[in-house]
Design a protein around this motif. Structure first.
Motif, mmCIF file in Angstrom:
data_model
loop_
_atom_site.group_PDB
_atom_site.id
_atom_site.type_symbol
_atom_site.label_atom_id
_atom_site.label_comp_id
_atom_site.label_asym_id
_atom_site.label_seq_id
_atom_site.Cartn_x
_atom_site.Cartn_y
_atom_site.Cartn_z
ATOM 1 N N PHE A 20 6.147 21.998 2.057
ATOM 2 C CA PHE A 20 6.477 20.920 2.983
ATOM 3 C C PHE A 20 5.216 20.146 3.381
ATOM 4 O O PHE A 20 5.210 18.916 3.416
ATOM 5 N N PHE A 21 4.143 20.866 3.665
ATOM 6 C CA PHE A 21 2.880 20.232 4.041
ATOM 7 C C PHE A 21 2.355 19.355 2.909
ATOM 8 O O PHE A 21 1.955 18.210 3.124
ATOM 9 N N LEU A 22 2.369 19.874 1.682
ATOM 10 C CA LEU A 22 1.875 19.106 0.537
ATOM 11 C C LEU A 22 2.742 17.871 0.275
ATOM 12 O O LEU A 22 2.231 16.811 -0.089
ATOM 13 N N ARG A 23 4.044 18.003 0.476
ATOM 14 C CA ARG A 23 4.943 16.860 0.317
ATOM 15 C C ARG A 23 4.604 15.787 1.355
ATOM 16 O O ARG A 23 4.577 14.591 1.036
ATOM 17 N N ALA A 24 4.343 16.196 2.593
ATOM 18 C CA ALA A 24 3.993 15.243 3.648
ATOM 19 C C ALA A 24 2.684 14.525 3.323
ATOM 20 O O ALA A 24 2.564 13.310 3.517
ATOM 21 N N ILE A 25 1.699 15.268 2.803
ATOM 22 C CA ILE A 25 0.429 14.654 2.402
ATOM 23 C C ILE A 25 0.667 13.669 1.250
ATOM 24 O O ILE A 25 0.109 12.571 1.233
ATOM 25 N N GLY A 26 1.501 14.043 0.311
ATOM 26 C CA GLY A 26 1.824 13.150 -0.808
ATOM 27 C C GLY A 26 2.487 11.865 -0.347
ATOM 28 O O GLY A 26 2.151 10.773 -0.821
ATOM 29 N N LEU A 27 3.428 11.971 0.588
ATOM 30 C CA LEU A 27 4.085 10.775 1.109
ATOM 31 C C LEU A 27 3.097 9.889 1.874
ATOM 32 O O LEU A 27 3.158 8.662 1.782
ATOM 33 N N ARG A 28 2.199 10.516 2.616
ATOM 34 C CA ARG A 28 1.191 9.735 3.338
ATOM 35 C C ARG A 28 0.317 8.961 2.353
ATOM 36 O O ARG A 28 0.047 7.776 2.529
ATOM 37 N N GLU A 29 -0.116 9.618 1.297
ATOM 38 C CA GLU A 29 -0.962 8.948 0.299
ATOM 39 C C GLU A 29 -0.185 7.864 -0.450
ATOM 40 O O GLU A 29 -0.731 6.810 -0.756
ATOM 41 N N TYR A 30 1.083 8.130 -0.745
ATOM 42 C CA TYR A 30 1.925 7.126 -1.398
ATOM 43 C C TYR A 30 2.055 5.890 -0.504
ATOM 44 O O TYR A 30 1.955 4.759 -0.983
ATOM 45 N N SER A 31 2.253 6.107 0.804
ATOM 46 C CA SER A 31 2.390 4.967 1.712
ATOM 47 C C SER A 31 1.091 4.165 1.770
ATOM 48 O O SER A 31 1.121 2.941 1.820
ATOM 49 N N ARG A 32 -0.037 4.839 1.725
ATOM 50 C CA ARG A 32 -1.308 4.125 1.718
ATOM 51 C C ARG A 32 -1.497 3.342 0.415
ATOM 52 O O ARG A 32 -2.009 2.222 0.417
ATOM 53 N N TYR A 33 -1.072 3.910 -0.692
ATOM 54 C CA TYR A 33 -1.134 3.225 -1.987
ATOM 55 C C TYR A 33 -0.293 1.948 -1.953
ATOM 56 O O TYR A 33 -0.748 0.880 -2.376
ATOM 57 N N ILE A 34 0.946 2.060 -1.441
ATOM 58 C CA ILE A 34 1.842 0.901 -1.374
ATOM 59 C C ILE A 34 1.231 -0.190 -0.496
ATOM 60 O O ILE A 34 1.189 -1.360 -0.877
ATOM 61 N N CYS A 35 0.754 0.181 0.691
ATOM 62 C CA CYS A 35 0.204 -0.819 1.608
ATOM 63 C C CYS A 35 -1.094 -1.441 1.094
ATOM 64 O O CYS A 35 -1.367 -2.610 1.366
ATOM 65 N N PHE A 36 -1.876 -0.680 0.353
ATOM 66 C CA PHE A 36 -3.118 -1.227 -0.213
ATOM 67 C C PHE A 36 -2.806 -2.229 -1.321
ATOM 68 O O PHE A 36 -3.397 -3.304 -1.390
ATOM 69 N N ASN A 37 -1.873 -1.880 -2.195
ATOM 70 C CA ASN A 37 -1.567 -2.737 -3.334
ATOM 71 C C ASN A 37 -0.598 -3.868 -3.009
ATOM 72 O O ASN A 37 -0.524 -4.843 -3.751
ATOM 73 N N PHE A 38 0.142 -3.726 -1.922
ATOM 74 C CA PHE A 38 1.081 -4.756 -1.485
ATOM 75 C C PHE A 38 0.857 -4.985 0.010
ATOM 76 O O PHE A 38 1.642 -4.532 0.843
ATOM 77 N N PRO A 39 -0.217 -5.686 0.386
ATOM 78 C CA PRO A 39 -0.607 -5.781 1.792
ATOM 79 C C PRO A 39 0.389 -6.526 2.679
ATOM 80 O O PRO A 39 0.267 -6.476 3.897
ATOM 81 N N PHE A 40 1.384 -7.162 2.114
ATOM 82 C CA PHE A 40 2.384 -7.883 2.902
ATOM 83 C C PHE A 40 3.515 -6.985 3.398
ATOM 84 O O PHE A 40 4.405 -7.446 4.099
ATOM 85 N N THR A 41 3.470 -5.697 3.066
ATOM 86 C CA THR A 41 4.612 -4.823 3.332
ATOM 87 C C THR A 41 4.933 -4.626 4.804
ATOM 88 O O THR A 41 6.036 -4.208 5.127
ATOM 89 N N HIS A 42 4.015 -4.904 5.709
ATOM 90 C CA HIS A 42 4.350 -4.764 7.132
ATOM 91 C C HIS A 42 5.067 -6.005 7.659
ATOM 92 O O HIS A 42 5.517 -6.023 8.788
ATOM 93 N N GLU A 43 5.185 -7.044 6.815
ATOM 94 C CA GLU A 43 5.848 -8.285 7.228
ATOM 95 C C GLU A 43 7.153 -8.545 6.500
ATOM 96 O O GLU A 43 8.063 -9.139 7.054
ATOM 97 N N ARG A 44 7.241 -8.134 5.241
ATOM 98 C CA ARG A 44 8.467 -8.422 4.492
ATOM 99 C C ARG A 44 8.727 -7.309 3.486
ATOM 100 O O ARG A 44 7.876 -6.477 3.215
ATOM 101 N N SER A 45 9.915 -7.349 2.933
ATOM 102 C CA SER A 45 10.365 -6.321 2.011
ATOM 103 C C SER A 45 9.628 -6.391 0.682
ATOM 104 O O SER A 45 9.155 -7.450 0.265
ATOM 105 N N LEU A 46 9.572 -5.258 0.023
ATOM 106 C CA LEU A 46 9.029 -5.230 -1.337
ATOM 107 C C LEU A 46 10.021 -5.839 -2.330
ATOM 108 O O LEU A 46 9.639 -6.223 -3.423
ATOM 109 N N LEU A 47 11.277 -5.891 -1.948
ATOM 110 C CA LEU A 47 12.310 -6.467 -2.801
ATOM 111 C C LEU A 47 12.564 -7.906 -2.369
ATOM 112 O O LEU A 47 13.054 -8.157 -1.266
ATOM 113 N N ASN A 48 12.254 -8.847 -3.236
ATOM 114 C CA ASN A 48 12.385 -10.263 -2.890
ATOM 115 C C ASN A 48 13.796 -10.659 -2.493
ATOM 116 O O ASN A 48 13.989 -11.544 -1.674
#
Length: 152
Positions: A20-48
């Motif tokens: 469970f702990f490793l899964r939580a760390i993985g999700l945290r890193e995935y969320s950072r990857y998404i926000c780094f590569n798609f910096p608009f994600t806090h304003e609009r959807s990833l799906l146009n």
């Protein structure tokens, strides 16, 4: 290391905890990857195609949700605890978030901005990914189990 040790010791509770702990760390890193590569994600959807989704922008209902006056006791209790303490249990976060997006159909960005003002352990990347997940706007094709009845 502990996960391997606990597996060898046949400590299923410890092994499950480590997983469970490793899964939580993985999700945290995935969320950072998404926000780094798609910096608009806090304003609009990833799906146009969701950029023009007909959210209900009812400010009075939004205020009732923030103040814990929706009429749904668990949602209201969670929101009142958040306001009073600056913290909310993870399971209750999911419940109030699902309610927010699925029933009054508020724009998820409203909740994200409100949480920034109230939650003491706010984490931008994790929260953004969570909101995309709850609003079914992640491009992974996985739909969240929808909350059926808030009374239940």
């Amino acid at each position: 290391m502990k996960q391997i040790l606990w597996k060898n010791e046949q400590n299923s509770a410890g092994e499950e905890c480590a997983t469970f702990f490793l899964r939580a760390i993985g999700l945290r890193e995935y969320s950072r990857y998404i926000c780094f590569n798609f910096p608009f994600t806090h304003e609009r959807s990833l799906l146009n195609n969701l950029n023009f989704f007909p959210w209900h922008a009812n400010v009075a209902h939004f205020k009732a949700w923030r103040q814990g006056r929706t009429g749904y006791p668990l949602v209201d209790a969670g929101m009142r605890v958040l306001w009073a303490t600056g913290w909310i249990h993870n399971k209750i976060r999911v419940i109030v978030s699902r309610f927010f997006v699925k029933f009054p159909i508020f724009p998820w960005q409203w909740r994200l901005k409100y949480i920034w003002d109230t939650l003491l352990d706010e984490d931008l990347e994790s929260d953004v990914l969570g909101w995309h997940y709850i609003s079914d706007s992640l491009p992974d094709g996985h739909q969240l189990e929808h909350m059926g009845s808030p009374q239940v």
